[in-house]
Design a protein around this motif. Sequence first.
Motif, PDB file in Angstrom:
ATOM      1  N   UNK A  56      -7.469   1.816  -2.229  1.00 40.70           N
ATOM      2  CA  UNK A  56      -7.962   1.623  -0.865  1.00 40.70           C
ATOM      3  C   UNK A  56      -7.898   2.960  -0.159  1.00 40.70           C
ATOM      4  N   UNK A  97     -10.225   3.630   2.500  1.00 39.44           N
ATOM      5  CA  UNK A  97     -10.714   3.446   3.863  1.00 39.44           C
ATOM      6  C   UNK A  97     -10.176   2.125   4.373  1.00 39.44           C
ATOM      7  N   UNK A  98     -10.672   1.709   5.483  1.00 38.51           N
ATOM      8  CA  UNK A  98     -10.207   0.445   6.042  1.00 38.51           C
ATOM      9  C   UNK A  98     -10.628  -0.730   5.166  1.00 38.51           C
ATOM     10  N   UNK A  99     -11.622  -0.520   4.282  1.00 37.55           N
ATOM     11  CA  UNK A  99     -12.104  -1.601   3.431  1.00 37.55           C
ATOM     12  C   UNK A  99     -11.345  -1.661   2.110  1.00 37.55           C
ATOM     13  N   UNK A 100     -11.328  -2.839   1.528  1.00 37.86           N
ATOM     14  CA  UNK A 100     -10.734  -3.035   0.205  1.00 37.86           C
ATOM     15  C   UNK A 100     -11.852  -3.211  -0.797  1.00 37.86           C
ATOM     16  N   UNK A 101     -11.891  -2.369  -1.785  1.00 34.33           N
ATOM     17  CA  UNK A 101     -12.903  -2.476  -2.817  1.00 34.33           C
ATOM     18  C   UNK A 101     -12.362  -3.270  -4.010  1.00 34.33           C
ATOM     19  N   UNK A 130       0.859  -1.179   0.000  1.00 34.98           N
ATOM     20  CA  UNK A 130       0.000   0.000   0.000  1.00 34.98           C
ATOM     21  C   UNK A 130       0.889   1.220   0.000  1.00 34.98           C
TER      22      UNK A 130
END
Lengths: 116, 112
Positions: free
Chosen positions: A97, A99-103, A50
């Motif tokens: 990415x 936010x804390x989520x992975x799209x 990241x």
Amino acid sequence: DARVTQTPRHKVTEMGQEVTMRCQPILGHNTVFWYRQTMMQGLELLAYFRNRAPLDDSGMPKDRFSAEMPDATLATLKIQPSEPRDSAVYFCASGLVQTVSTDTQYFGPGTRLTVL
Amino acid sequence: SQQGEEDPQALSIQEGENATMNCSYKTSINNLQWYRQNSGRGLVHLILIRSNEREKHSGRLRVTLDTSKKSSSLLITASRAADTASYFCATDAGNYGQNFVFGPGTRLSVLP
């Protein structure tokens, strides 16, 4: 039409040789994943970057595999020395990415590696 | 063990029929995604459903999510031979991508 590119598409090498696989993520994406796919094990996550920093490479055999991201447009996966059990298709995927989520992850076409 | 597990492992149907694939997972998730992989190709993202959603549609695809049962289903209606592929669910359990796991996949064959 932005897409992830991987080179080479196919690689046949002999046991003991060094193999380098390259990936160009989609411009603007901040995450890069390396996966290995085999019939027996399915999709395995090898490494994850990241913002070019390695965050997780626990799925990678450390003694022979290394992953780097020298700049935002290039990710590399190196195997040295290669072994027949490394024969697989290696996929790179990139995503954004925020936010804390992975799209959505966008996958490259893969590198099919055969180690004789 | 893997977070997501698809069921069945393989499915064979006739063109025009509906295909249903299921995915079960073990821990709480932020979202669940379905991907398709044609033979010899990379995975292609189909649909993402977030943990606060119960159903999403995209063309002939319908995805449901039941967080109480920790399961999801992918329905492909009026299947076509071109739908023949492997379908994977992937779960995101947060931590900025460090808990993103693919299941083993369902191999769908649509016979003309």
